[in-house]
Design a protein around this motif. Structure first.
Motif, PDB file in Angstrom:
ATOM      1  N   UNK A   1       1.005  -0.451   1.373  1.00 32.89           N
ATOM      2  CA  UNK A   1      -0.154  -0.833   2.180  1.00 32.89           C
ATOM      3  C   UNK A   1       0.060  -2.188   2.844  1.00 32.89           C
ATOM      4  N   UNK A   2       0.486  -3.177   2.073  1.00 31.01           N
ATOM      5  CA  UNK A   2       0.647  -4.521   2.633  1.00 31.01           C
ATOM      6  C   UNK A   2       1.735  -4.550   3.706  1.00 31.01           C
ATOM      7  N   UNK A   3       2.814  -3.803   3.495  1.00 32.81           N
ATOM      8  CA  UNK A   3       3.893  -3.780   4.481  1.00 32.81           C
ATOM      9  C   UNK A   3       3.460  -3.081   5.762  1.00 32.81           C
ATOM     10  N   UNK A   4       2.763  -1.966   5.633  1.00 33.35           N
ATOM     11  CA  UNK A   4       2.366  -1.232   6.841  1.00 33.35           C
ATOM     12  C   UNK A   4       1.304  -1.979   7.639  1.00 33.35           C
ATOM     13  N   UNK A   5       0.406  -2.671   6.952  1.00 28.16           N
ATOM     14  CA  UNK A   5      -0.616  -3.439   7.665  1.00 28.16           C
ATOM     15  C   UNK A   5      -0.027  -4.663   8.359  1.00 28.16           C
ATOM     16  N   UNK A   6       0.942  -5.294   7.703  1.00 29.42           N
ATOM     17  CA  UNK A   6       1.564  -6.494   8.278  1.00 29.42           C
ATOM     18  C   UNK A   6       2.700  -6.134   9.232  1.00 29.42           C
ATOM     19  N   UNK A   7       3.042  -4.838   9.279  1.00 29.71           N
ATOM     20  CA  UNK A   7       4.162  -4.356  10.099  1.00 29.71           C
ATOM     21  C   UNK A   7       5.460  -5.069   9.737  1.00 29.71           C
ATOM     22  N   UNK A   8       5.684  -5.201   8.433  1.00 31.82           N
ATOM     23  CA  UNK A   8       6.915  -5.761   7.905  1.00 31.82           C
ATOM     24  C   UNK A   8       7.724  -4.637   7.263  1.00 31.82           C
ATOM     25  N   UNK A   9       9.018  -4.860   6.999  1.00 38.56           N
ATOM     26  CA  UNK A   9       9.829  -3.783   6.411  1.00 38.56           C
ATOM     27  C   UNK A   9       9.260  -3.285   5.085  1.00 38.56           C
ATOM     28  N   UNK A  10       9.372  -1.989   4.879  1.00 36.15           N
ATOM     29  CA  UNK A  10       8.909  -1.391   3.635  1.00 36.15           C
ATOM     30  C   UNK A  10       9.832  -1.776   2.479  1.00 36.15           C
ATOM     31  N   UNK A  11       9.319  -1.751   1.249  1.00 33.98           N
ATOM     32  CA  UNK A  11      10.198  -1.942   0.096  1.00 33.98           C
ATOM     33  C   UNK A  11      11.344  -0.931   0.155  1.00 33.98           C
ATOM     34  N   UNK A  12      12.561  -1.334  -0.237  1.00 34.28           N
ATOM     35  CA  UNK A  12      13.725  -0.435  -0.108  1.00 34.28           C
ATOM     36  C   UNK A  12      13.522   0.939  -0.735  1.00 34.28           C
TER      37      UNK A  12
ATOM     38  N   UNK B   1       2.454   3.470  -9.969  1.00 35.75           N
ATOM     39  CA  UNK B   1       1.885   4.133  -8.796  1.00 35.75           C
ATOM     40  C   UNK B   1       1.063   3.153  -7.970  1.00 35.75           C
ATOM     41  N   UNK B   2       0.236   2.378  -8.620  1.00 32.00           N
ATOM     42  CA  UNK B   2      -0.633   1.442  -7.908  1.00 32.00           C
ATOM     43  C   UNK B   2       0.160   0.281  -7.317  1.00 32.00           C
ATOM     44  N   UNK B   3       1.225  -0.133  -8.000  1.00 32.75           N
ATOM     45  CA  UNK B   3       2.067  -1.198  -7.441  1.00 32.75           C
ATOM     46  C   UNK B   3       2.789  -0.705  -6.183  1.00 32.75           C
TER      47      UNK B   3
ATOM     48  N   UNK C   1      11.920  14.831  -1.265  1.00 31.58           N
ATOM     49  CA  UNK C   1      10.453  14.778  -1.375  1.00 31.58           C
ATOM     50  C   UNK C   1       9.979  14.887  -2.824  1.00 31.58           C
ATOM     51  N   UNK C   2      10.903  15.093  -3.741  1.00 31.92           N
ATOM     52  CA  UNK C   2      10.559  15.125  -5.172  1.00 31.92           C
ATOM     53  C   UNK C   2      11.176  13.957  -5.919  1.00 31.92           C
ATOM     54  N   UNK C   3      11.475  12.876  -5.200  1.00 32.47           N
ATOM     55  CA  UNK C   3      12.084  11.706  -5.841  1.00 32.47           C
ATOM     56  C   UNK C   3      11.198  11.201  -6.984  1.00 32.47           C
ATOM     57  N   UNK C   4      11.765  10.939  -8.165  1.00 36.95           N
ATOM     58  CA  UNK C   4      10.954  10.400  -9.263  1.00 36.95           C
ATOM     59  C   UNK C   4      10.643   8.921  -9.033  1.00 36.95           C
ATOM     60  N   UNK C   5       9.398   8.538  -9.284  1.00 38.41           N
ATOM     61  CA  UNK C   5       9.021   7.131  -9.197  1.00 38.41           C
ATOM     62  C   UNK C   5       9.499   6.448 -10.476  1.00 38.41           C
ATOM     63  N   UNK C   6      10.328   5.406 -10.361  1.00 39.10           N
ATOM     64  CA  UNK C   6      10.805   4.746 -11.573  1.00 39.10           C
ATOM     65  C   UNK C   6       9.651   4.149 -12.389  1.00 39.10           C
ATOM     66  N   UNK C   7       9.673   4.386 -13.694  1.00 34.63           N
ATOM     67  CA  UNK C   7       8.634   3.877 -14.581  1.00 34.63           C
ATOM     68  C   UNK C   7       9.218   2.811 -15.493  1.00 34.63           C
ATOM     69  N   UNK C   8       8.449   1.789 -15.730  1.00 35.29           N
ATOM     70  CA  UNK C   8       8.855   0.714 -16.634  1.00 35.29           C
ATOM     71  C   UNK C   8       8.400   1.075 -18.032  1.00 35.29           C
ATOM     72  N   UNK C   9       9.200   1.878 -18.726  1.00 34.12           N
ATOM     73  CA  UNK C   9       8.803   2.365 -20.060  1.00 34.12           C
ATOM     74  C   UNK C   9       9.730   1.808 -21.132  1.00 34.12           C
TER      75      UNK C   9
ATOM     76  N   UNK D   1      -7.976  -0.751 -11.342  1.00 37.46           N
ATOM     77  CA  UNK D   1      -6.758  -1.576 -11.304  1.00 37.46           C
ATOM     78  C   UNK D   1      -6.134  -1.628  -9.911  1.00 37.46           C
ATOM     79  N   UNK D   2      -6.200  -0.532  -9.172  1.00 36.45           N
ATOM     80  CA  UNK D   2      -5.674  -0.528  -7.809  1.00 36.45           C
ATOM     81  C   UNK D   2      -6.496  -1.441  -6.915  1.00 36.45           C
ATOM     82  N   UNK D   3      -7.802  -1.361  -7.003  1.00 36.93           N
ATOM     83  CA  UNK D   3      -8.662  -2.227  -6.199  1.00 36.93           C
ATOM     84  C   UNK D   3      -8.406  -3.696  -6.506  1.00 36.93           C
ATOM     85  N   UNK D   4      -8.175  -4.004  -7.782  1.00 37.10           N
ATOM     86  CA  UNK D   4      -7.889  -5.386  -8.177  1.00 37.10           C
ATOM     87  C   UNK D   4      -6.567  -5.855  -7.571  1.00 37.10           C
ATOM     88  N   UNK D   5      -5.550  -5.002  -7.598  1.00 33.83           N
ATOM     89  CA  UNK D   5      -4.256  -5.359  -6.998  1.00 33.83           C
ATOM     90  C   UNK D   5      -4.389  -5.602  -5.498  1.00 33.83           C
TER      91      UNK D   5
END
Length: 226
Positions: free
Chosen positions: A197-208, A189-191, A218-226, A45-49
């Motif tokens: 990846x796309x922001x760092x390669x294009x040298x554009x601002x990172x998602x907020x 996680x994959x999103x 460093x232990x921030x929880x990744x929000x999940x769409x549950x 799924x990550x490769x597809x994205x």
């Protein structure tokens, strides 16, 4: 007898690539046995994205053997070969490394290659003995299940992230309720990985969310769409 040659598997190769992503699957700490492609299944799924992103060459590396193997560091040697191969194929385009488990270790070790601009570790195996100086001037992301108590544990990547923060910009998220194989939270996680990846390669601002985490917990929880 199986072939002990690394393979660079193309998932998308634009005519005029503006950047490249090298995805590094997991493996074993010690084994000279044949690489098992089953380790790629969870990364599909990550490769597809990633392959949906315009202008990016997307590759997956199949190692010669499935182990790191101590001082031989076979996975790292193959990663460095793959990075040089991408330079041969595409010139000096920026490269993002994305590694899962043992592949995360290879990705972070190989970050000093001149083409690399960013490194993502998904449930990476990052022992306390691993160096961090090669991360200077690279943007880094770690995503780890908070229930991962494997040999590639969340506690290990947290300790590594604390050391790396002295060298470079790094964001780290924990995926609530997820173990090593990310049976929970893999989509988010994959999103997040793809956006980074796309922001760092294009040298554009990172998602907020990621930009804020670079100076946050460093232990921030990744929000999940549950």
């Amino acid at each position: 007898m199986f072939s002990k040659r690394a393979q660079l598997i193309a998932h998308q190769v634009p005519t005029d690539a503006k950047g490249a992503v090298l995805v590094l699957p997991g493996g074993s700490m010690k084994s000279k046995g044949r690489y098992f492609s089953i380790v790629e299944l969870g990364l599909r799924p990550l490769l597809a994205l990633l392959a949906e992103q315009e202008g990016l060459a997307v590759y997956l590396l199949r190692y010669r053997v499935r182990g790191w193997n101590g001082d031989d560091a076979d996975s790292l040697a193959d990663t460095r070969w793959a990075l040089d191969e991408i330079v041969r194929l595409h010139g000096r385009v920026p490269v993002a490394l994305v590694g899962n488990s043992l592949g995360g270790r290879a990705a972070y070790h190989a970050a000093g290659h001149p083409s690399v601009v960013s490194v993502t570790g998904i449930a990476p195996a990052l022992p306390s003995s691993d160096p961090v100086t090669q991360l200077a001037d690279r943007q880094c992301l770690i995503l780890h299940g908070d229930k991962d108590h494997s040999e590639a544990s969340a506690a290990m990547s947290l300790a590594y992230a604390r050391r790396a923060r002295a060298i470079t910009t790094l964001a780290r998220f924990e995926i609530p309720g997820a173990g090593h194989f990310l049976l929970r939270g893999s989509r988010e996680c994959y999103m997040a990985t793809t956006e980074f990846v796309t922001a760092t390669l294009a040298r554009t601002p990172l998602p907020p969310l990621i930009a804020q985490a670079q100076s946050g917990d460093l232990c921030s929880p990744l929000p999940l769409d549950v």
